[in-house]
Design a protein around this motif. Structure first.
Motif, mmCIF file in Angstrom:
data_model
loop_
_atom_site.group_PDB
_atom_site.id
_atom_site.type_symbol
_atom_site.label_atom_id
_atom_site.label_comp_id
_atom_site.label_asym_id
_atom_site.label_seq_id
_atom_site.Cartn_x
_atom_site.Cartn_y
_atom_site.Cartn_z
ATOM 1 N N HIS A 65 -10.977 30.296 59.237
ATOM 2 C CA HIS A 65 -11.905 29.345 59.838
ATOM 3 C C HIS A 65 -13.357 29.707 59.502
ATOM 4 O O HIS A 65 -14.157 28.830 59.169
ATOM 5 C CB HIS A 65 -11.694 29.302 61.354
ATOM 6 C CG HIS A 65 -12.636 28.397 62.072
ATOM 7 N ND1 HIS A 65 -12.648 27.031 61.899
ATOM 8 C CD2 HIS A 65 -13.615 28.667 62.965
ATOM 9 C CE1 HIS A 65 -13.591 26.504 62.649
ATOM 10 N NE2 HIS A 65 -14.192 27.483 63.318
ATOM 11 N N ALA A 70 -16.754 33.079 64.104
ATOM 12 C CA ALA A 70 -16.117 32.208 63.120
ATOM 13 C C ALA A 70 -16.618 30.777 63.249
ATOM 14 O O ALA A 70 -16.746 30.066 62.246
ATOM 15 C CB ALA A 70 -14.603 32.262 63.281
ATOM 16 N N ASP A 71 -16.925 30.348 64.461
ATOM 17 C CA ASP A 71 -17.413 28.991 64.679
ATOM 18 C C ASP A 71 -18.763 28.742 64.023
ATOM 19 O O ASP A 71 -19.076 27.607 63.676
ATOM 20 C CB ASP A 71 -17.511 28.672 66.171
ATOM 21 C CG ASP A 71 -16.162 28.343 66.769
ATOM 22 O OD1 ASP A 71 -15.227 27.991 66.008
ATOM 23 O OD2 ASP A 71 -16.024 28.439 68.006
ATOM 24 N N ASN A 83 -13.935 34.763 67.489
ATOM 25 C CA ASN A 83 -13.822 33.303 67.478
ATOM 26 C C ASN A 83 -15.204 32.657 67.486
ATOM 27 O O ASN A 83 -15.452 31.686 66.769
ATOM 28 C CB ASN A 83 -13.001 32.839 68.680
ATOM 29 C CG ASN A 83 -12.699 31.370 68.656
ATOM 30 O OD1 ASN A 83 -12.858 30.701 67.642
ATOM 31 N ND2 ASN A 83 -12.266 30.839 69.780
ATOM 32 N N THR A 105 -19.612 35.116 58.112
ATOM 33 C CA THR A 105 -18.507 35.823 57.459
ATOM 34 C C THR A 105 -18.724 37.326 57.377
ATOM 35 O O THR A 105 -17.769 38.090 57.523
ATOM 36 C CB THR A 105 -18.266 35.266 56.056
ATOM 37 O OG1 THR A 105 -19.469 35.368 55.299
ATOM 38 C CG2 THR A 105 -17.808 33.827 56.117
ATOM 39 N N ALA A 140 -6.453 29.082 52.356
ATOM 40 C CA ALA A 140 -6.990 27.778 52.723
ATOM 41 C C ALA A 140 -6.164 26.694 52.020
ATOM 42 O O ALA A 140 -5.611 26.924 50.942
ATOM 43 C CB ALA A 140 -8.456 27.669 52.302
ATOM 44 N N ALA A 170 -6.308 33.807 61.009
ATOM 45 C CA ALA A 170 -6.658 32.402 61.226
ATOM 46 C C ALA A 170 -8.153 32.252 61.489
ATOM 47 O O ALA A 170 -8.796 31.318 60.983
ATOM 48 C CB ALA A 170 -5.851 31.837 62.389
ATOM 49 N N LEU A 171 -8.730 33.169 62.248
ATOM 50 C CA LEU A 171 -10.167 33.108 62.524
ATOM 51 C C LEU A 171 -10.987 33.404 61.272
ATOM 52 O O LEU A 171 -12.041 32.790 61.058
ATOM 53 C CB LEU A 171 -10.535 34.072 63.651
ATOM 54 C CG LEU A 171 -10.058 33.653 65.039
ATOM 55 C CD1 LEU A 171 -10.320 34.756 66.050
ATOM 56 C CD2 LEU A 171 -10.730 32.370 65.464
ATOM 57 N N ALA A 228 -12.141 32.004 51.468
ATOM 58 C CA ALA A 228 -11.247 31.080 52.160
ATOM 59 C C ALA A 228 -9.905 30.994 51.447
ATOM 60 O O ALA A 228 -8.852 30.940 52.093
ATOM 61 C CB ALA A 228 -11.889 29.691 52.252
ATOM 62 N N MET A 260 -14.062 28.934 55.795
ATOM 63 C CA MET A 260 -14.119 27.491 55.566
ATOM 64 C C MET A 260 -15.412 26.908 56.111
ATOM 65 O O MET A 260 -16.057 26.079 55.462
ATOM 66 C CB MET A 260 -12.898 26.812 56.193
ATOM 67 C CG MET A 260 -11.612 27.080 55.453
ATOM 68 S SD MET A 260 -10.137 26.425 56.255
ATOM 69 C CE MET A 260 -10.367 24.669 56.069
ATOM 70 N N LYS A 261 -15.809 27.354 57.285
ATOM 71 C CA LYS A 261 -17.048 26.870 57.889
ATOM 72 C C LYS A 261 -18.261 27.278 57.041
ATOM 73 O O LYS A 261 -19.147 26.475 56.776
ATOM 74 C CB LYS A 261 -17.170 27.433 59.315
ATOM 75 C CG LYS A 261 -18.366 26.977 60.070
ATOM 76 C CD LYS A 261 -18.177 25.585 60.576
ATOM 77 C CE LYS A 261 -19.293 25.230 61.530
ATOM 78 N NZ LYS A 261 -19.070 23.960 62.171
#
Length: 174
Positions: free
Chosen positions: A79, A37-38, A34, A42, A123, A75-76, A118, A82-83
């Motif tokens: 994320h 991912a923040d 997590n 990747t 996504a 999901a992570l 993504a 996408m980030k």
């Protein structure tokens, strides 16, 4: 609580303890994932996901726990991609504003790669359209201004005696 007539199998207790330790280890790895991912890391997320996928193949782990863990990992990863896509697209626009064509091209390539990742993790379509617009903006920004004089806009430097002629357009009286 164990009844008087039940025998405790020490091997069964150690196996249960190992499974509990494995689930705790997997949960802590997902928490670390997590954090990765923040920040949009990747490559590191994919490596951690690969290791977690191997551990989750253990048939002794509860199926419900494995399914929930896989959904959380997906999901992570979504994320993270996408980030990373958003960061790369913004960097491409910044590089284009600074007229750094090489950096802009590298950032656009990275944004497109992350966008593919993504989309692999499902996504939303709106995100894809937003990123494509940002990439297009980066492509159309910069590279317009010429550095230095051009034929259309030569360097305007006045000479010593011709200064009044150049400014008024009429010969000066001398």
């Amino acid at each position: 609580m164990v009844g008087f007539d039940q025998k405790i199998d020490p091997g069964d207790e150690t196996e249960k303890r190992r499974i509990i330790e494995m689930t705790l280890s997997i949960e802590s790895a997902i928490m670390r994932l997590n954090k990765l991912a923040d920040i949009g890391a990747t490559v590191r997320c994919e490596a951690a996901t690969g290791r977690l996928a191997e551990v989750l193949k253990n048939p002794k782990l509860p199926r419900k726990f494995c399914d929930e863990s896989r959904r959380a990992i997906d999901a992570l990863m979504l994320h993270a991609f996408m980030k990373a896509t958003d960061i790369a697209a913004k960097a491409a626009i910044d590089a284009a504003m600074k007229d750094d064509q090489d950096s802009r091209a590298d950032c656009i390539r990275e944004a497109r790669e992350n966008l593919r990742g993504a989309m692999k993790y499902k996504a939303p379509r709106e995100f894809q359209l937003k990123c494509e617009r940002m990439i297009e903006t980066a492509l159309l920004t910069g590279g317009v201004k010429a550095k230095g004089p051009t034929k259309a806009k030569p360097l305007d430097t006045p000479t010593d005696g011709d200064e009044t002629e150049a400014s008024t357009g009429t010969p000066s009286e001398a």
